[in-house]
Scaffold this motif. Structure first.
Motif, PDB file in Angstrom:
ATOM      1  N   PRO A 170      47.253 -33.618 -66.627  1.00  0.00           N
ATOM      2  CA  PRO A 170      47.957 -34.532 -65.722  1.00  0.00           C
ATOM      3  C   PRO A 170      48.044 -35.943 -66.299  1.00  0.00           C
ATOM      4  N   ASP A 171      49.143 -36.610 -66.011  1.00  0.00           N
ATOM      5  CA  ASP A 171      49.400 -37.946 -66.539  1.00  0.00           C
ATOM      6  C   ASP A 171      49.094 -38.986 -65.465  1.00  0.00           C
ATOM      7  N   TYR A 172      47.946 -39.660 -65.622  1.00  0.00           N
ATOM      8  CA  TYR A 172      47.529 -40.649 -64.632  1.00  0.00           C
ATOM      9  C   TYR A 172      48.241 -41.995 -64.807  1.00  0.00           C
ATOM     10  N   ASP A 173      48.971 -42.155 -65.889  1.00  0.00           N
ATOM     11  CA  ASP A 173      49.690 -43.405 -66.126  1.00  0.00           C
ATOM     12  C   ASP A 173      51.135 -43.352 -65.615  1.00  0.00           C
ATOM     13  N   ALA A 174      51.564 -42.187 -65.188  1.00  0.00           N
ATOM     14  CA  ALA A 174      52.946 -42.048 -64.726  1.00  0.00           C
ATOM     15  C   ALA A 174      53.146 -42.809 -63.422  1.00  0.00           C
ATOM     16  N   VAL A 175      54.341 -43.330 -63.250  1.00  0.00           N
ATOM     17  CA  VAL A 175      54.692 -44.060 -62.022  1.00  0.00           C
ATOM     18  C   VAL A 175      55.281 -43.073 -61.022  1.00  0.00           C
ATOM     19  N   HIS A 176      54.686 -43.009 -59.870  1.00  0.00           N
ATOM     20  CA  HIS A 176      55.173 -42.090 -58.832  1.00  0.00           C
ATOM     21  C   HIS A 176      56.105 -42.826 -57.883  1.00  0.00           C
ATOM     22  N   PRO A 177      56.993 -42.096 -57.194  1.00  0.00           N
ATOM     23  CA  PRO A 177      57.903 -42.742 -56.231  1.00  0.00           C
ATOM     24  C   PRO A 177      57.156 -43.212 -54.988  1.00  0.00           C
ATOM     25  N   ALA A 178      57.866 -43.952 -54.172  1.00  0.00           N
ATOM     26  CA  ALA A 178      57.239 -44.494 -52.960  1.00  0.00           C
ATOM     27  C   ALA A 178      56.881 -43.402 -51.972  1.00  0.00           C
ATOM     28  N   HIS A 179      57.642 -42.316 -51.956  1.00  0.00           N
ATOM     29  CA  HIS A 179      57.379 -41.209 -51.036  1.00  0.00           C
ATOM     30  C   HIS A 179      57.289 -39.901 -51.812  1.00  0.00           C
TER      31      HIS A 179
END
Length: 241
Positions: free
Chosen positions: A74-83
């Motif tokens: 898993p990539d903990y540095d990835a930016v996730h969306p708001a929802h």
């Protein structure tokens, strides 16, 4: 199976544990959701892993894994969306709404999707009509939740998210407690018992005389009403003869 278990499990929304194990029923549900694989059965998977390609797979305790695995963590540095979205089982939804999202019993994170339909498709592996839960991921992350990316297909993982940051449909009305049902039954039984006590007991073959029977005895079976003017007319006729 080698691709799903050893190369890119995220593409099929599968999440192996740290040793690479996946439950057989999870692999089966994922494969049956793919076009052209709906007819696959668990016995077929077991036959492949245990006989046809046992050099590629291991199978034990209703779990399976690929011997050689090359997928990224898993990539903990990835930016996730708001929802983000999660397809919850209907039975689990009341608990989720009250206590929030939590990792499964085996400690593995839950799989969330950036797309509503993808989340529901994953949820249908567990429930024919899953409940769509919207996670306010940005606000939850500010309070300590983490949503690492899983693969590059818009999937994210979640160990926990507080119930404050979840949105979903209202809970259905709760059924009446069983205690009220028992009390209702007791009330009906007591009323029937009281009615039975109020009615006088009568021996077999007898009947109860009511006020109507006394006032109008001719209405009883076998009795005829005596009418005076009819009797007088009959007597006159006899005299004329």
């Amino acid at each position: 199976m080698r691709y799903a278990l050893g190369v890119n499990p995220a593409e099929l929304a599968l999440l192996p544990d740290e040793q690479g194990w996946i439950k057989l029923k999870e692999l089966l549900a994922a494969l049956q959701g793919e076009e052209g694989w709906r007819g696959i059965r668990q016995t077929m998977i077991e036959d492949v892993a245990g006989r046809i390609a046992k050099d590629l797979f291991e199978i034990e305790d209703n779990r399976i894994r690929c011997r050689e695995r090359g997928y990224a963590p898993p990539d903990y540095d990835a930016v996730h969306p708001a929802h983000l979205y999660y397809g919850a089982r209907r039975k689990a939804y009341p608990v989720i709404k009250e206590h929030g999202l939590n990792a499964g019993e085996d400690g593995r994170p839950l799989i969330l999707a950036a797309d509503e339909q993808r989340a529901l498709a994953i949820g249908r592996r567990r429930d024919a009509e899953p409940v769509l839960v919207t996670v306010q991921a940005r606000q939850a992350a500010e309070q300590g939740s983490m949503f690492p990316a899983w693969g590059d297909g818009g999937l994210f993982l979640c160990d926990w998210a507080d119930a404050r940051f979840l949105m979903g449909p209202p809970l259905p009305e709760k059924p009446l407690p069983k205690t009220q049902t028992r009390e209702k039954k007791k009330e009906i039984a007591a009323r029937l018992k009281q009615q039975a006590v109020q009615q006088p007991q009568q021996p077999p073959g007898s009947f109860i005389v009511t006020p109507e029977d006394v006032e109008k005895p001719y209405k009883q079976k076998g009795l005829r009403k005596e009418i005076s003017w009819k009797n007088d007319r009959r007597k006159d006729r006899r005299k004329d003869r």
